[in-house]
Design a protein around this motif. Sequence first.
Motif, PDB file in Angstrom:
ATOM      1  N   UNK A  84       0.822  -1.221   0.000  1.00 29.61           N
ATOM      2  CA  UNK A  84       0.000   0.000   0.000  1.00 29.61           C
ATOM      3  C   UNK A  84       0.851   1.266   0.000  1.00 29.61           C
ATOM      4  N   UNK A  85       0.428   2.234  -0.815  1.00 29.40           N
ATOM      5  CA  UNK A  85       0.968   3.595  -0.767  1.00 29.40           C
ATOM      6  C   UNK A  85      -0.136   4.482  -0.203  1.00 29.40           C
ATOM      7  N   UNK A  86       0.195   5.235   0.826  1.00 30.79           N
ATOM      8  CA  UNK A  86      -0.799   6.045   1.540  1.00 30.79           C
ATOM      9  C   UNK A  86      -0.387   7.506   1.468  1.00 30.79           C
ATOM     10  N   UNK A  87      -1.302   8.342   1.037  1.00 31.06           N
ATOM     11  CA  UNK A  87      -1.056   9.780   0.896  1.00 31.06           C
ATOM     12  C   UNK A  87      -1.128  10.461   2.263  1.00 31.06           C
ATOM     13  N   UNK A  88      -0.026  11.056   2.668  1.00 27.98           N
ATOM     14  CA  UNK A  88       0.004  11.817   3.932  1.00 27.98           C
ATOM     15  C   UNK A  88      -0.153  13.318   3.679  1.00 27.98           C
ATOM     16  N   UNK A  89      -0.659  13.708   2.533  1.00 25.19           N
ATOM     17  CA  UNK A  89      -0.935  15.063   2.060  1.00 25.19           C
ATOM     18  C   UNK A  89      -0.125  15.334   0.796  1.00 25.19           C
ATOM     19  N   UNK A  90      -0.862  15.695  -0.213  1.00 20.43           N
ATOM     20  CA  UNK A  90      -0.265  16.158  -1.477  1.00 20.43           C
ATOM     21  C   UNK A  90      -0.950  17.460  -1.835  1.00 20.43           C
ATOM     22  N   UNK A 100      -4.770  16.225  -2.164  1.00 19.10           N
ATOM     23  CA  UNK A 100      -5.632  15.474  -1.238  1.00 19.10           C
ATOM     24  C   UNK A 100      -4.974  15.261   0.119  1.00 19.10           C
ATOM     25  N   UNK A 101      -5.818  15.027   1.119  1.00 19.68           N
ATOM     26  CA  UNK A 101      -5.345  14.730   2.480  1.00 19.68           C
ATOM     27  C   UNK A 101      -6.307  13.711   3.108  1.00 19.68           C
ATOM     28  N   UNK A 102      -6.261  12.466   2.610  1.00 19.96           N
ATOM     29  CA  UNK A 102      -7.301  11.513   3.007  1.00 19.96           C
ATOM     30  C   UNK A 102      -7.304  11.121   4.481  1.00 19.96           C
ATOM     31  N   UNK A 103      -6.128  10.987   5.117  1.00 11.96           N
ATOM     32  CA  UNK A 103      -6.155  10.591   6.534  1.00 11.96           C
ATOM     33  C   UNK A 103      -6.722  11.709   7.400  1.00 11.96           C
ATOM     34  N   UNK A 104      -6.506  12.967   6.983  1.00 10.55           N
ATOM     35  CA  UNK A 104      -7.148  14.078   7.688  1.00 10.55           C
ATOM     36  C   UNK A 104      -8.671  13.952   7.569  1.00 10.55           C
ATOM     37  N   UNK A 105      -9.140  13.633   6.374  1.00 11.71           N
ATOM     38  CA  UNK A 105     -10.595  13.544   6.161  1.00 11.71           C
ATOM     39  C   UNK A 105     -11.199  12.417   6.988  1.00 11.71           C
ATOM     40  N   UNK A 106     -10.464  11.315   7.138  1.00 12.55           N
ATOM     41  CA  UNK A 106     -10.992  10.227   7.975  1.00 12.55           C
ATOM     42  C   UNK A 106     -11.065  10.692   9.428  1.00 12.55           C
ATOM     43  N   UNK A 107     -10.047  11.419   9.890  1.00 18.36           N
ATOM     44  CA  UNK A 107     -10.107  11.974  11.257  1.00 18.36           C
ATOM     45  C   UNK A 107     -11.278  12.943  11.391  1.00 18.36           C
ATOM     46  N   UNK A 114      -7.495  16.592  15.962  1.00 16.19           N
ATOM     47  CA  UNK A 114      -6.055  16.277  15.989  1.00 16.19           C
ATOM     48  C   UNK A 114      -5.831  14.907  16.636  1.00 16.19           C
ATOM     49  N   UNK A 115      -6.563  14.630  17.715  1.00 19.84           N
ATOM     50  CA  UNK A 115      -6.432  13.329  18.380  1.00 19.84           C
ATOM     51  C   UNK A 115      -6.852  12.188  17.467  1.00 19.84           C
ATOM     52  N   UNK A 116      -7.889  12.431  16.678  1.00 19.36           N
ATOM     53  CA  UNK A 116      -8.371  11.374  15.778  1.00 19.36           C
ATOM     54  C   UNK A 116      -7.419  11.090  14.625  1.00 19.36           C
ATOM     55  N   UNK A 117      -6.401  11.935  14.432  1.00 16.61           N
ATOM     56  CA  UNK A 117      -5.421  11.603  13.389  1.00 16.61           C
ATOM     57  C   UNK A 117      -4.744  10.261  13.701  1.00 16.61           C
ATOM     58  N   UNK A 118      -4.543   9.960  14.976  1.00 21.58           N
ATOM     59  CA  UNK A 118      -3.936   8.672  15.344  1.00 21.58           C
ATOM     60  C   UNK A 118      -4.892   7.525  15.025  1.00 21.58           C
ATOM     61  N   UNK A 119      -6.170   7.679  15.411  1.00 23.04           N
ATOM     62  CA  UNK A 119      -7.140   6.611  15.104  1.00 23.04           C
ATOM     63  C   UNK A 119      -7.236   6.392  13.604  1.00 23.04           C
ATOM     64  N   UNK A 120      -7.216   7.506  12.844  1.00 23.47           N
ATOM     65  CA  UNK A 120      -7.365   7.410  11.386  1.00 23.47           C
ATOM     66  C   UNK A 120      -6.173   6.686  10.767  1.00 23.47           C
ATOM     67  N   UNK A 121      -4.969   7.054  11.187  1.00 22.38           N
ATOM     68  CA  UNK A 121      -3.769   6.418  10.627  1.00 22.38           C
ATOM     69  C   UNK A 121      -3.745   4.935  10.980  1.00 22.38           C
ATOM     70  N   UNK A 122      -4.103   4.628  12.200  1.00 21.80           N
ATOM     71  CA  UNK A 122      -4.085   3.232  12.676  1.00 21.80           C
ATOM     72  C   UNK A 122      -5.092   2.389  11.901  1.00 21.80           C
TER      73      UNK A 122
END
Length: 305
Positions: free
Chosen positions: A115-121, A124-131, A287-295
């Motif tokens: 998997x390649x995961x976008x940490x912001x380009x 897009x910023x998908x892990x932010x959106x999941x948080x 900000x706290x949910x960034x950890x849940x989202x990444x995990x």
Amino acid sequence: MARHLLEIDDLTPSELRAVVERCRVEASTLQRPLDGHGVACVFLKPSARTRNSTEMAVVQLGGHPVYITDAEVGIDRRESAEDVARTLACYHSAICARVFDHTHLERMSAVVDIPVINLLSDAAHPLQAIADVLTLLDEFGVSNAEAPLAGRVVTYVGDANNVTRSLFLAAGMLGAEVRLATPAGYGFDPVDLDRIRAAGIEPVIGERPSDVVPGSDAVYTDTWTSMGQEAEREQRLRDFEGWTVDDAMVASAGAGAIFLHCLPAHRGEEASDDALDGDRSRIWTQAGHRLSAARGALAWLVSEG
Ligand code: CP
Ligand code: NVA
């Protein structure tokens, strides 16, 4: 083939719901799908939240994160984006990368079977959106299993940027109505709108915040000058004058409305102190949910994706 997460619509709506469920699993009950595995964390731009949440997510999933900057990889200077990805895939079970140019992620994901995961380009910023959707679900609960955010209205005021695109896809795919107000020239381009519409989402577009904020459950903003746009900063400060989101604007959304911002905030520019620090603000929950989202996203991509 491995699944990648370069933008939220790389997932189907049901897969997004599954990822969100995975994110909501308590850390203490986690499986450790990365036990003994490495994850490459490539950062071509600065980061506080994304670096820390991604590295700690890898640790909590049993893996080992390796922080890599442009000095090591020199994408398309020292080595092509493809060869960087092939190299990292020799040692790691996922590549997470924050880049300027979204096409670097596309080229990397095309040549590796991890998997390649976008940490912001820039796109897009998908892990932010999941948080962000985790924060909305915490606040408002789950409307129904198929459309957990049905009946909710998420409104973005400011520059329609990478964060906005991913937010609209994630919130919209979970059933929310999404609304946008930007100064002229700072809205979505037609390609963005087509992509959002292709996901079955019809954004409501207003010319002023007062067109779209009343009746919203959440008012969201982000910087007027994203990383990579620094040369435009002075012009943007002029063009966005009067567009600061303050607590009064959030209050005008209605009772129970919350304020969201991905951070870092430029206090007094896109958001006032009273919006960021007021009772309606949920920025630290986000900000706290960034950890849940990444995990959750990493766990889903390496084990089920
Ligand atoms: N929201 C966010 O991505 O923050 P960082 O730039 O600090 O990672
Ligand atoms: N839109 C901002 C988000 C930072 C997390 C940027 O790209 O700089």
